[in-house]
Scaffold this motif. Structure first.
Motif, mmCIF file in Angstrom:
data_model
loop_
_atom_site.group_PDB
_atom_site.id
_atom_site.type_symbol
_atom_site.label_atom_id
_atom_site.label_comp_id
_atom_site.label_asym_id
_atom_site.label_seq_id
_atom_site.Cartn_x
_atom_site.Cartn_y
_atom_site.Cartn_z
ATOM 1 N N PRO A 18 14.028 -2.994 36.411
ATOM 2 C CA PRO A 18 14.325 -2.897 34.977
ATOM 3 C C PRO A 18 13.430 -3.778 34.105
ATOM 4 O O PRO A 18 13.238 -3.485 32.943
ATOM 5 C CB PRO A 18 15.781 -3.356 34.881
ATOM 6 C CG PRO A 18 16.344 -3.125 36.239
ATOM 7 C CD PRO A 18 15.209 -3.346 37.189
ATOM 8 N N ASN A 19 12.901 -4.861 34.662
ATOM 9 C CA ASN A 19 12.051 -5.743 33.865
ATOM 10 C C ASN A 19 10.621 -5.225 33.696
ATOM 11 O O ASN A 19 9.882 -5.747 32.881
ATOM 12 C CB ASN A 19 11.994 -7.143 34.500
ATOM 13 C CG ASN A 19 13.315 -7.855 34.386
ATOM 14 O OD1 ASN A 19 14.032 -7.695 33.408
ATOM 15 N ND2 ASN A 19 13.649 -8.642 35.396
ATOM 16 N N VAL A 32 -3.772 -14.194 36.356
ATOM 17 C CA VAL A 32 -3.970 -15.456 37.068
ATOM 18 C C VAL A 32 -2.985 -15.580 38.230
ATOM 19 O O VAL A 32 -3.341 -16.056 39.310
ATOM 20 C CB VAL A 32 -3.827 -16.656 36.095
ATOM 21 C CG1 VAL A 32 -3.793 -17.982 36.828
ATOM 22 C CG2 VAL A 32 -4.952 -16.629 35.069
ATOM 23 N N VAL A 33 -1.766 -15.111 38.035
ATOM 24 C CA VAL A 33 -0.732 -15.207 39.061
ATOM 25 C C VAL A 33 -0.929 -14.157 40.159
ATOM 26 O O VAL A 33 -0.760 -14.446 41.348
ATOM 27 C CB VAL A 33 0.673 -15.036 38.421
ATOM 28 C CG1 VAL A 33 1.760 -14.986 39.479
ATOM 29 C CG2 VAL A 33 0.933 -16.162 37.442
ATOM 30 N N ILE A 34 -1.298 -12.951 39.779
ATOM 31 C CA ILE A 34 -1.389 -11.841 40.727
ATOM 32 C C ILE A 34 -2.704 -11.809 41.507
ATOM 33 O O ILE A 34 -2.744 -11.403 42.661
ATOM 34 C CB ILE A 34 -1.184 -10.494 39.987
ATOM 35 C CG1 ILE A 34 0.214 -10.433 39.393
ATOM 36 C CG2 ILE A 34 -1.441 -9.300 40.894
ATOM 37 C CD1 ILE A 34 1.341 -10.599 40.388
ATOM 38 N N ILE A 108 5.085 -6.760 43.055
ATOM 39 C CA ILE A 108 6.173 -6.312 42.175
ATOM 40 C C ILE A 108 7.190 -7.435 41.978
ATOM 41 O O ILE A 108 7.625 -7.692 40.857
ATOM 42 C CB ILE A 108 6.847 -5.039 42.734
ATOM 43 C CG1 ILE A 108 5.875 -3.856 42.634
ATOM 44 C CG2 ILE A 108 8.142 -4.730 41.986
ATOM 45 C CD1 ILE A 108 6.332 -2.611 43.370
ATOM 46 N N ALA A 109 7.553 -8.126 43.059
ATOM 47 C CA ALA A 109 8.524 -9.225 42.949
ATOM 48 C C ALA A 109 7.998 -10.318 42.020
ATOM 49 O O ALA A 109 8.746 -10.843 41.189
ATOM 50 C CB ALA A 109 8.824 -9.800 44.331
ATOM 51 N N THR A 110 6.728 -10.636 42.122
ATOM 52 C CA THR A 110 6.129 -11.655 41.257
ATOM 53 C C THR A 110 6.106 -11.178 39.807
ATOM 54 O O THR A 110 6.417 -11.945 38.885
ATOM 55 C CB THR A 110 4.714 -12.002 41.748
ATOM 56 O OG1 THR A 110 4.800 -12.489 43.093
ATOM 57 C CG2 THR A 110 4.065 -13.039 40.856
ATOM 58 N N LEU A 111 5.735 -9.919 39.597
ATOM 59 C CA LEU A 111 5.712 -9.372 38.237
ATOM 60 C C LEU A 111 7.112 -9.339 37.638
ATOM 61 O O LEU A 111 7.289 -9.599 36.447
ATOM 62 C CB LEU A 111 5.103 -7.974 38.228
ATOM 63 C CG LEU A 111 3.609 -7.904 38.516
ATOM 64 C CD1 LEU A 111 3.164 -6.461 38.653
ATOM 65 C CD2 LEU A 111 2.817 -8.612 37.436
ATOM 66 N N GLU A 112 8.113 -9.015 38.460
ATOM 67 C CA GLU A 112 9.495 -9.017 37.969
ATOM 68 C C GLU A 112 9.907 -10.420 37.515
ATOM 69 O O GLU A 112 10.535 -10.582 36.474
ATOM 70 C CB GLU A 112 10.450 -8.548 39.075
ATOM 71 C CG GLU A 112 10.344 -7.082 39.359
ATOM 72 C CD GLU A 112 11.162 -6.663 40.561
ATOM 73 O OE1 GLU A 112 11.600 -7.540 41.347
ATOM 74 O OE2 GLU A 112 11.359 -5.464 40.727
ATOM 75 N N ALA A 116 10.868 -11.424 33.715
ATOM 76 C CA ALA A 116 12.183 -11.989 33.406
ATOM 77 C C ALA A 116 12.061 -13.291 32.623
ATOM 78 O O ALA A 116 12.943 -13.618 31.811
ATOM 79 C CB ALA A 116 12.956 -12.238 34.691
ATOM 80 N N GLN A 117 10.963 -14.013 32.818
ATOM 81 C CA GLN A 117 10.772 -15.281 32.127
ATOM 82 C C GLN A 117 10.196 -15.103 30.740
ATOM 83 O O GLN A 117 10.247 -16.014 29.939
ATOM 84 C CB GLN A 117 9.843 -16.188 32.950
ATOM 85 C CG GLN A 117 10.473 -16.630 34.251
ATOM 86 C CD GLN A 117 9.487 -17.391 35.137
ATOM 87 O OE1 GLN A 117 8.338 -17.571 34.795
ATOM 88 N NE2 GLN A 117 9.979 -17.830 36.283
#
Length: 118
Positions: A18-19, A32-34, A108-112, A116-117
Motif C-alpha cells: 500500500p505504501n 542512495v539506499v537502493i 521492495i521491503a526497503t522501498l516500503e 512509510a517514513q
C-alpha cells in the motif's frame, strides 16, 4: 493512485504494498539506499532502462569498478534522461529487476520502509 499489495513476486508481475503506488517517483534519496542492493547488475539494469551504450561506458570509466557508485550514477542518469525507459517510477525499476530475474523482495521491503517514513 492505483495501489498494489505485496504478496509475492510472480511471473505475472510485481505486487507492491500500500505504501508504493504505481506512480511513486524515484527520488535521489531512495537511489542512495537502493543502489547497493542492485549494484551487481547495474549495467544490465541501465541497458533495460534504455540508457545509451556510451552513457553506460562513461559511467563505467568514471566509477572505475565501484559498482555501487556506478549504480547510483546510472539511476540518476536514467531519472534525468528523456529518451530512456519511463516513467521514472519504482514500478519501472522493479519491472526491470523482474525481467532480469533479480530478486526484488529486499528492494521492495526497503522501498516500503522508505515510503512509510516519508
Amino acid at each position: 493512485h492505483q495501489v498494489f499489495r505485496l504478496k509475492q513476486l510472480t511471473s505475472g508481475g510485481l505486487h507492491m504494498s500500500p505504501n508504493l503506488t504505481q506512480d511513486k517517483l524515484v527520488t535521489m534519496d531512495a537511489v542512495v539506499v537502493i543502489a547497493p542492493m542492485i549494484a551487481m547488475h547495474w549495467e544490465d539494469i541501465g541497458y533495460r532502462l534504455k540508457l545509451q551504450e556510451h552513457d553506460v561506458e562513461l559511467i563505467e570509466t568514471e566509477t572505475r569498478g565501484d559498482m555501487t557508485k556506478a549504480c547510483k550514477k546510472m539511476l540518476k542518469k536514467w531519472i534525468r534522461s528523456a529518451g530512456s525507459r519511463g516513467p521514472k517510477t519504482w514500478k519501472t525499476v522493479l519491472d526491470v529487476l523482474s525481467e532480469l530475474k533479480i530478486d526484488c523482495n529486499s528492494v521492495i521491503a526497503t522501498l516500503e520502509k522508505e515510503a512509510a517514513q516519508s
